[in-house]
Design a protein around this motif. Structure first.
Motif, PDB file in Angstrom:
ATOM      1  N   VAL A  13       0.842  -1.204   0.000  1.00 58.52           N
ATOM      2  CA  VAL A  13       0.000   0.000   0.000  1.00 58.52           C
ATOM      3  C   VAL A  13       0.879   1.257   0.000  1.00 58.52           C
ATOM      4  O   VAL A  13       0.609   2.212  -0.733  1.00 58.52           O
ATOM      5  N   ILE A  14       1.942   1.246   0.803  1.00 57.85           N
ATOM      6  CA  ILE A  14       2.850   2.397   0.844  1.00 57.85           C
ATOM      7  C   ILE A  14       3.505   2.597  -0.524  1.00 57.85           C
ATOM      8  O   ILE A  14       3.592   3.734  -1.021  1.00 57.85           O
ATOM      9  N   GLY A  15       3.960   1.528  -1.146  1.00 56.23           N
ATOM     10  CA  GLY A  15       4.562   1.627  -2.472  1.00 56.23           C
ATOM     11  C   GLY A  15       3.591   2.164  -3.499  1.00 56.23           C
ATOM     12  O   GLY A  15       3.946   3.026  -4.319  1.00 56.23           O
ATOM     13  N   PHE A  16       2.355   1.703  -3.447  1.00 59.03           N
ATOM     14  CA  PHE A  16       1.323   2.195  -4.362  1.00 59.03           C
ATOM     15  C   PHE A  16       1.085   3.679  -4.134  1.00 59.03           C
ATOM     16  O   PHE A  16       0.992   4.457  -5.087  1.00 59.03           O
ATOM     17  N   ALA A  17       1.005   4.082  -2.863  1.00 59.39           N
ATOM     18  CA  ALA A  17       0.762   5.484  -2.530  1.00 59.39           C
ATOM     19  C   ALA A  17       1.919   6.370  -3.016  1.00 59.39           C
ATOM     20  O   ALA A  17       1.688   7.465  -3.548  1.00 59.39           O
ATOM     21  N   ILE A  18       3.150   5.914  -2.844  1.00 54.21           N
ATOM     22  CA  ILE A  18       4.307   6.690  -3.309  1.00 54.21           C
ATOM     23  C   ILE A  18       4.268   6.820  -4.832  1.00 54.21           C
ATOM     24  O   ILE A  18       4.536   7.890  -5.385  1.00 54.21           O
ATOM     25  N   GLY A  19       3.934   5.745  -5.510  1.00 49.04           N
ATOM     26  CA  GLY A  19       3.845   5.790  -6.970  1.00 49.04           C
ATOM     27  C   GLY A  19       2.758   6.735  -7.451  1.00 49.04           C
ATOM     28  O   GLY A  19       2.968   7.527  -8.380  1.00 49.04           O
ATOM     29  N   VAL A  20       1.596   6.679  -6.815  1.00 52.30           N
ATOM     30  CA  VAL A  20       0.499   7.577  -7.188  1.00 52.30           C
ATOM     31  C   VAL A  20       0.880   9.023  -6.889  1.00 52.30           C
ATOM     32  O   VAL A  20       0.622   9.930  -7.695  1.00 52.30           O
ATOM     33  N   LEU A  39      12.053  14.456  -9.175  1.00 55.17           N
ATOM     34  CA  LEU A  39      11.453  13.825  -7.998  1.00 55.17           C
ATOM     35  C   LEU A  39      10.235  12.956  -8.310  1.00 55.17           C
ATOM     36  O   LEU A  39      10.151  11.826  -7.815  1.00 55.17           O
ATOM     37  N   PRO A  40       9.276  13.424  -9.118  1.00 54.37           N
ATOM     38  CA  PRO A  40       8.114  12.554  -9.385  1.00 54.37           C
ATOM     39  C   PRO A  40       8.475  11.203  -9.978  1.00 54.37           C
ATOM     40  O   PRO A  40       7.898  10.181  -9.615  1.00 54.37           O
ATOM     41  N   PHE A  41       9.467  11.189 -10.843  1.00 59.33           N
ATOM     42  CA  PHE A  41       9.839   9.938 -11.508  1.00 59.33           C
ATOM     43  C   PHE A  41      10.631   9.021 -10.580  1.00 59.33           C
ATOM     44  O   PHE A  41      10.528   7.797 -10.677  1.00 59.33           O
ATOM     45  N   ILE A  42      11.380   9.615  -9.683  1.00 60.22           N
ATOM     46  CA  ILE A  42      12.045   8.818  -8.644  1.00 60.22           C
ATOM     47  C   ILE A  42      10.983   8.179  -7.753  1.00 60.22           C
ATOM     48  O   ILE A  42      11.071   6.992  -7.410  1.00 60.22           O
ATOM     49  N   MET A  43       9.974   8.961  -7.385  1.00 63.05           N
ATOM     50  CA  MET A  43       8.895   8.431  -6.544  1.00 63.05           C
ATOM     51  C   MET A  43       8.131   7.320  -7.261  1.00 63.05           C
ATOM     52  O   MET A  43       7.780   6.310  -6.642  1.00 63.05           O
ATOM     53  N   ILE A  44       7.871   7.504  -8.543  1.00 59.30           N
ATOM     54  CA  ILE A  44       7.170   6.464  -9.305  1.00 59.30           C
ATOM     55  C   ILE A  44       8.005   5.187  -9.332  1.00 59.30           C
ATOM     56  O   ILE A  44       7.484   4.082  -9.138  1.00 59.30           O
ATOM     57  N   ILE A  46      10.442   4.186  -7.181  1.00 60.42           N
ATOM     58  CA  ILE A  46      10.498   3.574  -5.849  1.00 60.42           C
ATOM     59  C   ILE A  46       9.155   2.946  -5.496  1.00 60.42           C
ATOM     60  O   ILE A  46       9.094   1.827  -4.978  1.00 60.42           O
ATOM     61  N   GLY A  47       8.078   3.652  -5.788  1.00 54.51           N
ATOM     62  CA  GLY A  47       6.744   3.121  -5.493  1.00 54.51           C
ATOM     63  C   GLY A  47       6.444   1.847  -6.267  1.00 54.51           C
ATOM     64  O   GLY A  47       5.927   0.874  -5.715  1.00 54.51           O
ATOM     65  N   ALA A  48       6.794   1.842  -7.557  1.00 52.33           N
ATOM     66  CA  ALA A  48       6.556   0.650  -8.375  1.00 52.33           C
ATOM     67  C   ALA A  48       7.387  -0.527  -7.878  1.00 52.33           C
ATOM     68  O   ALA A  48       6.902  -1.663  -7.820  1.00 52.33           O
ATOM     69  N   GLY A  49       8.645  -0.260  -7.515  1.00 52.86           N
ATOM     70  CA  GLY A  49       9.502  -1.322  -6.996  1.00 52.86           C
ATOM     71  C   GLY A  49       8.972  -1.899  -5.699  1.00 52.86           C
ATOM     72  O   GLY A  49       8.901  -3.121  -5.518  1.00 52.86           O
ATOM     73  N   ALA A  50       8.595  -1.014  -4.766  1.00 52.17           N
ATOM     74  CA  ALA A  50       8.065  -1.474  -3.478  1.00 52.17           C
ATOM     75  C   ALA A  50       6.747  -2.223  -3.672  1.00 52.17           C
ATOM     76  O   ALA A  50       6.520  -3.270  -3.062  1.00 52.17           O
ATOM     77  N   PHE A  51       5.902  -1.695  -4.526  1.00 47.63           N
ATOM     78  CA  PHE A  51       4.616  -2.345  -4.784  1.00 47.63           C
ATOM     79  C   PHE A  51       4.823  -3.729  -5.391  1.00 47.63           C
ATOM     80  O   PHE A  51       4.271  -4.724  -4.903  1.00 47.63           O
ATOM     81  N   GLY A  52       5.629  -3.807  -6.435  1.00 47.30           N
ATOM     82  CA  GLY A  52       5.823  -5.075  -7.135  1.00 47.30           C
ATOM     83  C   GLY A  52       6.467  -6.142  -6.271  1.00 47.30           C
ATOM     84  O   GLY A  52       6.028  -7.297  -6.245  1.00 47.30           O
TER      85      GLY A  52
END
Length: 144
Positions: A13-20, A39-44, A46-52
């Motif tokens: 959920v945290i990874g999804f939230a960071i990606g969004v 920054l937005p692309f770094i967040m996307i 990191i979020g995608a990696g954590a989510f996946g």
């Protein structure tokens, strides 16, 4: 063995939230410069990696819960000496290939006259890998 999923669901959920949040920042600050442009692309990322990673672990642990015999067999196969030797040999071959790929990529970047910091970052990554290899060879020679 208990296969818990609570913390992995939380990190999913945290990874999804960071990606969004990164996607929203990219949309809102589309014409930003400097750090806010990146920054937005770094967040996307990191979020995608954590989510996946974490959603995969959730599904794996749910499968192991439903089929403990398969989980036990997978654990045995993972620690099998033959499989460990095969994985280590594959890592060695991948490392050998990576050295050539990095070398060619550095040459291509230099010939394309890519910005100096990009080429130097690649050279630094290459040297880190080489020095790590020398370090581990030295360390393992002392231990064996």
């Amino acid at each position: 063995m208990e296969y818990k999923i609570g913390k992995y669901v939380l990190f999913t959920v945290i990874g999804f939230a960071i990606g969004v949040a990164g996607a929203v920042l990219a949309k809102v600050y589309g014409d930003a410069e400097g750090f806010m442009a990146v920054l937005p692309f770094i967040m996307i990322g990191i979020g995608a990696g954590a989510f996946g990673q974490n959603i995969g672990t959730v599904f794996t642990n749910l499968t192991y819960r439903k089929n403990p015999d398969a989980a036990r067999q997978i654990k045995i196969d993972t620690k099998d000496e033959r499989n460990v030797a095969i994985r280590n040999q594959a890592k060695g071959k991948a490392y050998d290939l990576m050295i050539y790929v990095f070398g060619v990529l550095m040459l291509v970047y230099a010939l394309m006259q890519v910005e100096l910091w990009v080429t130097l970052a690649l050279v630094a990554a290459y040297l880190i890998v080489i020095f790590a290899n020398v370090f581990y060879i030295s360390r393992f020679n002392k231990n064996m």
